[in-house]
Scaffold this active site. Structure first.
Site, PDB file in Angstrom:
ATOM      1  N   THR A 155       0.859  -1.184   0.000  1.00 38.42           N
ATOM      2  CA  THR A 155       0.000   0.000   0.000  1.00 38.42           C
ATOM      3  C   THR A 155       0.893   1.231   0.000  1.00 38.42           C
ATOM      4  O   THR A 155       2.100   1.142   0.239  1.00 38.42           O
ATOM      5  CB  THR A 155      -0.895   0.054   1.246  1.00 38.42           C
ATOM      6  OG1 THR A 155      -0.073   0.255   2.409  1.00 38.42           O
ATOM      7  CG2 THR A 155      -1.693  -1.231   1.423  1.00 38.42           C
ATOM      8  N   ILE A 214       6.623  -2.508   7.820  1.00 40.50           N
ATOM      9  CA  ILE A 214       6.469  -1.074   7.962  1.00 40.50           C
ATOM     10  C   ILE A 214       7.267  -0.408   6.849  1.00 40.50           C
ATOM     11  O   ILE A 214       8.464  -0.628   6.712  1.00 40.50           O
ATOM     12  CB  ILE A 214       6.949  -0.589   9.340  1.00 40.50           C
ATOM     13  CG1 ILE A 214       6.249  -1.397  10.451  1.00 40.50           C
ATOM     14  CG2 ILE A 214       6.692   0.901   9.477  1.00 40.50           C
ATOM     15  CD1 ILE A 214       4.734  -1.347  10.425  1.00 40.50           C
ATOM     16  N   LYS A 215       6.590   0.417   6.082  1.00 39.50           N
ATOM     17  CA  LYS A 215       7.176   1.004   4.886  1.00 39.50           C
ATOM     18  C   LYS A 215       7.807   2.354   5.232  1.00 39.50           C
ATOM     19  O   LYS A 215       7.132   3.256   5.741  1.00 39.50           O
ATOM     20  CB  LYS A 215       6.088   1.178   3.828  1.00 39.50           C
ATOM     21  CG  LYS A 215       6.526   1.017   2.402  1.00 39.50           C
ATOM     22  CD  LYS A 215       5.300   0.971   1.506  1.00 39.50           C
ATOM     23  CE  LYS A 215       5.684   0.800   0.041  1.00 39.50           C
ATOM     24  NZ  LYS A 215       4.495   0.912  -0.821  1.00 39.50           N
ATOM     25  N   ILE A 216       9.095   2.490   4.936  1.00 38.67           N
ATOM     26  CA  ILE A 216       9.855   3.692   5.267  1.00 38.67           C
ATOM     27  C   ILE A 216      10.590   4.171   4.017  1.00 38.67           C
ATOM     28  O   ILE A 216      11.276   3.381   3.359  1.00 38.67           O
ATOM     29  CB  ILE A 216      10.874   3.398   6.392  1.00 38.67           C
ATOM     30  CG1 ILE A 216      10.133   2.966   7.669  1.00 38.67           C
ATOM     31  CG2 ILE A 216      11.758   4.604   6.665  1.00 38.67           C
ATOM     32  CD1 ILE A 216      11.059   2.511   8.783  1.00 38.67           C
TER      33      ILE A 216
END
Length: 372
Positions: free
Chosen positions: A44, A139-141
């Protein structure tokens, strides 16, 4: 599993879907795609959630409840998106378990406004990790300077990470360094490194769009012959760097502890130029231990008429280097372009999040004061 997708899988490429919405969850569409073996993960981003939430009434009841509780727009957004991601993670959990934690993952991005704030990114990553509370969440960083420090810190704490908005080779080297650093610290802290997953989201089609626009301004036979070649060459050389790191002593020491490799994830694989085959960023980037996350339209195109040819990355490195040299010879500085794309990518996600926040604020206010 569709035969085309099976051939991609045989080449080593896992197929993920770059889309998530409550409508997709409520209709059973996501569960169907997972059950039929069409996808093995979901990604996402802020733009996806902006479209999902503003284009659907499926979030209305939850927003109404949050308004009655006096939720802030930021808190409401976290709860809306984490609810969707948690549901998707549960649907994909059987794949996660069956693959030993390799696939069956769902990604959720930290607030884009934190892209240049290491401490804020780490705090938000921890919060999202707690809120979703599933072993198969990434977790997208973003791969900014501040983001890379947060990536290493998250991995050191045992939080699985999707490093996103990678466009250039120099930045990708830094991403892999952050991964090694984080896992080494995790091992020193006593974390079970085999449970810490990571992917590096290397963007593809945006590179061609930016390079082609510059080539078109020159419009010579030489520049016309270079159209559509930059992105695939760039990605293939990124994979070469991935192979080099995996053959190094630091990675070998981590692998001996059971660590999972950080897989290259090809992102932005929807073709932007209609002159190009709509499956090119899938079939031309198949290789062992890779992920290709596709928009729904690209996934449909691959299923319908994609023609995988096995591994299309290894063995192409010298040709890819030649392509970048040819681009340099006509004045295309790819390093400069990829730096600009990173800046633009962060700004686009920030814009989407700000617009969505404003929309949520408006809805919360209307629910709070229905007779106003």
């Amino acid at each position: 599993m569709n035969d085309t997708l099976r051939r991609l899988n045989d080449a080593g490429t896992a197929v993920w879907l770059d889309d998530l919405s409550r409508d997709r969850l409520d209709s059973g569409e996501l569960a169907r795609q997972v059950g039929e073996g069409l996808i093995a993960g979901v990604t996402t981003n802020p733009t996806i959630f902006h479209q999902a939430i503003t284009d659907s009434s499926a979030y209305d009841s939850q927003l109404a409840a949050l308004a009655r509780l006096g939720s802030t727009p930021a808190d409401a957004l976290r709860l809306l998106t984490c609810t969707d991601v948690r549901r998707a993670a549960d649907i994909l959990r059987p794949i996660h378990d069956a693959t030993g934690g390799v696939d069956g993952m769902v990604s959720i991005e930290v607030a884009p406004g934190l892209a240049h704030d290491t401490a804020g990114t780490l705090a938000e990553a921890r919060l999202l990790h707690w809120l979703v509370d599933r072993p198969n969440v990434l977790i997208k960083i973003p791969a900014t300077d501040a983001g890379l420090s947060a990536v290493a810190d998250c991995l050191a704490e045992g939080i699985s990470v999707n490093v996103t908005l990678i466009f250039g080779l120099a930045r990708y080297r830094q991403v892999m360094e952050a991964h090694l650093d984080g896992l080494e610290r995790a091992a020193q802290a006593g974390h079970e490194v085999s449970r810490i997953a990571s992917v590096a989201s290397f963007f593809v089609s945006r590179v061609d769009a930016a390079v082609d626009a510059r080539l078109d301004k020159r419009d010579t036979a030489q520049t016309r012959a270079l159209r559509g070649r930059a992105a695939i060459a760039n990605a293939r050389l990124a994979y070469e760097l991935h192979e080099q790191v995996r053959s190094g002593q630091r990675w070998q020491a981590l692998a001996a502890l059971g660590a999972q490799p950080q897989r290259p994830l090809w992102a932005s694989t929807g073709v932007k130029d209609p002159a190009y085959d709509d499956t090119r960023y899938v079939v031309e980037l198949a290789a062992p231990d890779t992920v290709n996350t596709m928009p729904a339209a690209t996934l449909s195109a691959v299923i319908d008429h994609g023609e995988p040819r096995g591994d299309t990355v290894r063995g192409q490195y010298e040709q890819s280097r030649s392509t970048l040299e040819e681009l340099g010879a006509v004045g295309i500085a790819l390093d400069t372009i990829t730096e600009e794309l990173e800046t633009d990518g962060v700004a686009r996600f920030q814009d989407s999040w700000q617009q969505l926040t404003a929309d949520i604020r408006s809805v919360l206010g209307a629910e709070e004061n229905p007779d106003a």
